[in-house]
Design a protein around this motif. Structure first.
Motif, PDB file in Angstrom:
ATOM      1  N   ARG A  41       0.506  -3.658   1.307  1.00  0.00           N
ATOM      2  CA  ARG A  41       1.707  -2.887   1.566  1.00  0.00           C
ATOM      3  C   ARG A  41       2.883  -3.834   1.647  1.00  0.00           C
ATOM      4  O   ARG A  41       2.745  -4.970   2.073  1.00  0.00           O
ATOM      5  N   ASP A  66       8.911   1.700   2.286  1.00  0.00           N
ATOM      6  CA  ASP A  66       7.579   1.117   2.223  1.00  0.00           C
ATOM      7  C   ASP A  66       7.025   1.362   0.831  1.00  0.00           C
ATOM      8  O   ASP A  66       7.275   2.414   0.230  1.00  0.00           O
ATOM      9  N   MET A 107       3.718   0.023  -2.227  1.00  0.00           N
ATOM     10  CA  MET A 107       2.413  -0.579  -2.460  1.00  0.00           C
ATOM     11  C   MET A 107       2.519  -1.558  -3.623  1.00  0.00           C
ATOM     12  O   MET A 107       3.089  -1.233  -4.663  1.00  0.00           O
TER      13      MET A 107
END
Length: 104
Positions: free
Chosen positions: A21, A32, A34
């Motif tokens: 992450r 946020d 990935m």
């Protein structure tokens, strides 16, 4: 937002299987995200609405060994509903070494 998608090949990369992450900031807006691919030159961020090519990006993420990376970069490719490639700019030598040891 994140989305799973096919990532462009960087050659010698580490597929993080969605386990890495990161915090991405583009144009003053943080989110946020990935990281799907990572190497010492850059990474691929999965994103349904990606940052566009040429955008400056700042990233923060923790490697599996616990090392915290803070990096700036620029988006070098984007694809809607898939994500964007980031090339690191001024990555510290320590961060580069830590990433290289992970993907080696």
């Amino acid at each position: 937002m994140t989305a799973v998608g096919a990532c462009k090949s960087w050659g010698h990369t580490k597929d993080t299987n969605g386990l890495l992450r990161a915090r991405c900031e583009v144009d003053g807006y943080g989110r946020d995200c990935m990281v799907a691919k990572l190497n010492s030159n850059g990474l691929f961020v999965e994103s349904f609405v990606p940052a566009i090519t040429g955008s400056p990006v700042t990233l923060q993420f923790r490697l599996p060994n616990g090392h915290q990376v803070r990096a700036a970069g620029v988006v070098i490719h984007h694809e809607f509903r898939v994500g964007f490639d980031v090339k690191f700019a001024n990555l510290s030598q320590l961060d580069r070494e830590q990433i290289s040891s992970l993907v080696a």
